[in-house]
Design a protein around this motif. Structure first.
Motif, PDB file in Angstrom:
ATOM      1  N   LYS A  74       0.791  -1.321  -0.266  1.00  0.00           N
ATOM      2  CA  LYS A  74       0.122   0.328   0.011  1.00  0.00           C
ATOM      3  C   LYS A  74       0.630   0.850   0.107  1.00  0.00           C
ATOM      4  O   LYS A  74       0.328   1.943  -0.394  1.00  0.00           O
ATOM      5  CB  LYS A  74      -0.859   0.162   1.391  1.00  0.00           C
ATOM      6  CG  LYS A  74      -1.660  -0.575   1.018  1.00  0.00           C
ATOM      7  CD  LYS A  74      -2.822   0.247   0.680  1.00  0.00           C
ATOM      8  CE  LYS A  74      -3.481   1.157   1.123  1.00  0.00           C
ATOM      9  NZ  LYS A  74      -4.081   0.491   2.121  1.00  0.00           N
ATOM     10  N   MET A  75       1.996   1.268   0.875  1.00  0.00           N
ATOM     11  CA  MET A  75       2.457   2.700   0.658  1.00  0.00           C
ATOM     12  C   MET A  75       3.947   2.485  -0.611  1.00  0.00           C
ATOM     13  O   MET A  75       3.006   3.120  -0.765  1.00  0.00           O
ATOM     14  CB  MET A  75       3.841   2.318   1.975  1.00  0.00           C
ATOM     15  CG  MET A  75       5.313   3.063   2.348  1.00  0.00           C
ATOM     16  SD  MET A  75       6.405   3.068   0.791  1.00  0.00           S
ATOM     17  CE  MET A  75       7.027   2.017   1.465  1.00  0.00           C
ATOM     18  N   VAL A  76       3.707   1.709  -1.615  1.00  0.00           N
ATOM     19  CA  VAL A  76       4.473   1.771  -2.639  1.00  0.00           C
ATOM     20  C   VAL A  76       3.757   1.873  -3.858  1.00  0.00           C
ATOM     21  O   VAL A  76       3.255   3.302  -4.814  1.00  0.00           O
ATOM     22  CB  VAL A  76       5.126   0.585  -2.979  1.00  0.00           C
ATOM     23  CG1 VAL A  76       5.854   0.563  -5.218  1.00  0.00           C
ATOM     24  CG2 VAL A  76       6.586  -0.528  -1.956  1.00  0.00           C
ATOM     25  N   ALA A  77       2.266   1.918  -3.127  1.00  0.00           N
ATOM     26  CA  ALA A  77       0.669   2.019  -4.144  1.00  0.00           C
ATOM     27  C   ALA A  77       0.691   3.249  -4.183  1.00  0.00           C
ATOM     28  O   ALA A  77       0.316   3.872  -5.510  1.00  0.00           O
ATOM     29  CB  ALA A  77      -0.051   0.851  -3.950  1.00  0.00           C
ATOM     30  N   SER A  78       0.734   3.579  -3.069  1.00  0.00           N
ATOM     31  CA  SER A  78      -0.129   5.465  -2.840  1.00  0.00           C
ATOM     32  C   SER A  78       1.165   6.417  -4.058  1.00  0.00           C
ATOM     33  O   SER A  78       1.084   7.360  -4.138  1.00  0.00           O
ATOM     34  CB  SER A  78      -0.162   5.711  -1.367  1.00  0.00           C
ATOM     35  OG  SER A  78       1.969   5.420  -0.764  1.00  0.00           O
ATOM     36  N   VAL A  79       2.606   5.728  -4.153  1.00  0.00           N
ATOM     37  CA  VAL A  79       3.574   6.629  -4.492  1.00  0.00           C
ATOM     38  C   VAL A  79       3.554   6.592  -5.811  1.00  0.00           C
ATOM     39  O   VAL A  79       3.792   7.393  -6.723  1.00  0.00           O
ATOM     40  CB  VAL A  79       4.834   6.346  -3.860  1.00  0.00           C
ATOM     41  CG1 VAL A  79       6.006   6.584  -5.466  1.00  0.00           C
ATOM     42  CG2 VAL A  79       5.585   6.340  -2.294  1.00  0.00           C
ATOM     43  N   VAL A  80       3.151   5.306  -6.717  1.00  0.00           N
ATOM     44  CA  VAL A  80       2.617   5.544  -7.458  1.00  0.00           C
ATOM     45  C   VAL A  80       1.272   5.106  -8.748  1.00  0.00           C
ATOM     46  O   VAL A  80       1.263   4.925  -9.882  1.00  0.00           O
ATOM     47  CB  VAL A  80       2.974   3.603  -8.423  1.00  0.00           C
ATOM     48  CG1 VAL A  80       4.871   3.854  -7.719  1.00  0.00           C
ATOM     49  CG2 VAL A  80       2.774   2.643  -8.010  1.00  0.00           C
ATOM     50  N   ILE A  81       0.595   5.465  -7.508  1.00  0.00           N
ATOM     51  CA  ILE A  81      -0.790   5.226  -8.173  1.00  0.00           C
ATOM     52  C   ILE A  81      -1.025   5.823  -8.934  1.00  0.00           C
ATOM     53  O   ILE A  81      -0.094   7.535  -9.629  1.00  0.00           O
ATOM     54  CB  ILE A  81      -1.547   5.792  -7.219  1.00  0.00           C
ATOM     55  CG1 ILE A  81      -2.863   5.399  -7.776  1.00  0.00           C
ATOM     56  CG2 ILE A  81      -1.423   7.436  -6.735  1.00  0.00           C
ATOM     57  CD1 ILE A  81      -4.272   4.686  -6.240  1.00  0.00           C
ATOM     58  N   ASP A  82      -2.155   6.310 -10.224  1.00  0.00           N
ATOM     59  CA  ASP A  82      -1.746   7.142 -11.115  1.00  0.00           C
ATOM     60  C   ASP A  82      -0.758   7.470 -12.382  1.00  0.00           C
ATOM     61  O   ASP A  82      -0.895   8.256 -13.244  1.00  0.00           O
ATOM     62  CB  ASP A  82      -3.272   8.671 -11.202  1.00  0.00           C
ATOM     63  CG  ASP A  82      -3.925   8.649 -10.629  1.00  0.00           C
ATOM     64  OD1 ASP A  82      -4.998   7.429 -11.828  1.00  0.00           O
ATOM     65  OD2 ASP A  82      -4.419   9.237  -9.692  1.00  0.00           O
ATOM     66  N   THR A  83       0.019   6.900 -12.768  1.00  0.00           N
ATOM     67  CA  THR A  83       1.492   7.055 -12.937  1.00  0.00           C
ATOM     68  C   THR A  83       1.424   5.799 -13.786  1.00  0.00           C
ATOM     69  O   THR A  83       0.987   4.776 -13.419  1.00  0.00           O
ATOM     70  CB  THR A  83       2.767   6.995 -12.101  1.00  0.00           C
ATOM     71  OG1 THR A  83       2.813   5.172 -11.583  1.00  0.00           O
ATOM     72  CG2 THR A  83       2.701   7.916 -10.832  1.00  0.00           C
ATOM     73  N   PRO A  84       2.285   5.623 -15.247  1.00  0.00           N
ATOM     74  CA  PRO A  84       2.819   4.268 -15.148  1.00  0.00           C
ATOM     75  C   PRO A  84       3.436   3.229 -14.896  1.00  0.00           C
ATOM     76  O   PRO A  84       3.751   2.109 -15.477  1.00  0.00           O
ATOM     77  CB  PRO A  84       3.437   4.442 -16.825  1.00  0.00           C
ATOM     78  CG  PRO A  84       3.667   6.429 -16.688  1.00  0.00           C
ATOM     79  CD  PRO A  84       3.165   6.610 -15.349  1.00  0.00           C
ATOM     80  N   ILE A  85       3.687   2.962 -14.031  1.00  0.00           N
ATOM     81  CA  ILE A  85       4.805   2.439 -13.087  1.00  0.00           C
ATOM     82  C   ILE A  85       4.070   1.101 -12.940  1.00  0.00           C
ATOM     83  O   ILE A  85       2.782   1.181 -12.044  1.00  0.00           O
ATOM     84  CB  ILE A  85       5.934   3.001 -12.054  1.00  0.00           C
ATOM     85  CG1 ILE A  85       6.696   3.967 -12.864  1.00  0.00           C
ATOM     86  CG2 ILE A  85       6.672   2.188 -11.553  1.00  0.00           C
ATOM     87  CD1 ILE A  85       7.376   4.682 -11.558  1.00  0.00           C
TER      88      ILE A  85
END
Ligand code: ATP
Length: 291
Positions: A74-85
């Motif tokens: 979740k911590m990583v998801a919150s950083v990459v949300i709405d990006t192409p990663i």
């Protein structure tokens, strides 16, 4: 000159069931085999989100592999949300809700093959009272259970199961819910109200048999009654509640008002007690490598 793809491995060395050396050596092996450039970031529990954001600002990563439990994911998801990663999931927590719903295999080589090479599914996420939910959030008896479990020093499924009976004795349920979906307002009594993006809890219990994680909608599932027997059965894969005691609404947003504060959990983490709740879908906002 061949430009190698940058891959970031975020690894939580304290996660429930993680063998750090094994995950590191296997990931390095796959990275060499596929000729990628691997950067390893071990979490410290101290501003990991900020440090990962900094890494993403200094280099371009096509994928981030996340080795840990739901908290790390979740911590990583919150950083990459709405990006192409693209996220690759190496599920090594005590419970791995999203990985269970996405049918990520148990074998590390199979996990790494998916994480490094497979196409991404663009999955929906939900914002529940401003908290990112990738999997399932719920208010009522299960959140009370998680609160009581987190308060005790116990761990694992048994520790969780042991909280069922004391939780039911102290519980504020049934609750009065005023559920607003579009222009429709429904007044209902219930013990648990879930916002389900996925189909199953981390235990494998299928709460939302028709739920699809990438359909642009989530399900609001109201349990009017749940006996001790049914709650204990949620620990098993083949659990299903009687249709008469459940109401399901498929939607893109909902707001709920309660007469008294009701506990909320999001993706297995206790958030707090609230009288007002809101949930909105963020369609196709997270890219996850799947089989
Ligand atoms: N090096 C570290 N030392 C101590 N705590 C850490 C460290 N790295 C991460 N953490 C903490 O680990 C927690 C996240 O753990 P995570 O959810 O990934 O694993 P888990 O608790 O085993 O799994 P699950 O959530 O599935 O039960 C966060 O609270 C984070 O602050």
């Amino acid at each position: 000159m061949i430009v190698k793809k940058n891959i970031l491995l975020v690894l939580n060395p304290t996660a429930g069931s993680l063998n750090v050396e094994l995950v590191l050596s296997k990931t390095k092996h796959w990275s060499q085999k596929l000729e990628t450039q691997l950067k390893v970031y071990k979490t410290t529990g101290n501003n990991d989100e900020g440090k990962i954001k900094h890494l993403l600002n200094t280099s371009t990563y096509s994928r981030i592999l996340v080795a840990g439990g739901d908290g790390t994911l979740k911590m990583v998801a919150s950083v990459v949300i709405d990006t192409p990663i693209i996220l690759g999931i190496l599920p090594y927590g005590s419970a791995n809700g999203l990985a269970t719903s996405l049918a990520i295999p148990k074998d590390i080589d199979q996990q790494l093959e998916i994480a490094f090479t497979k196409d991404a599914m663009d999955m929906d996420t939900i914002l529940v009272n401003d908290v990112l939910c990738v999997h399932i959030a719920d208010m009522g008896i299960n959140a009370e259970l998680i609160y009581n479990y987190e308060k005790t020093a116990s761990s694992g499924m048994l520790g969780y199961a042991l909280q069922v009976i004391p939780t039911l004795f102290k519980s504020g349920a049934p609750y009065d819910f005023k559920i607003s979906i579009n222009d429709k307002v429904m007044k209902e009594k219930g013990v648990l109200l879930a916002f389900a993006n996925a189909e199953k809890y981390g235990t494998g219990a299928r709460i939302n048999p028709d739920g699809k994680i990438n359909d642009g909608k989530f399900e609001v599932i109201l349990y009017k009654k749940l006996s001790i027997r049914e709650i204990l059965k949620t620990f098993f894969k083949n659990w299903s509640v009687q249709k008469t005691s459940v109401a399901t609404y498929s939607t893109t947003s909902v707001s709920i008002g309660c007469k008294k504060p009701v506990p909320l959990q999001v993706d297995g983490e206790y958030i707090g007690e609230f009288k007002d709740f809101s949930a909105q879908i963020n369609p196709k906002s997270l890219r996850v490598a799947v089989q």
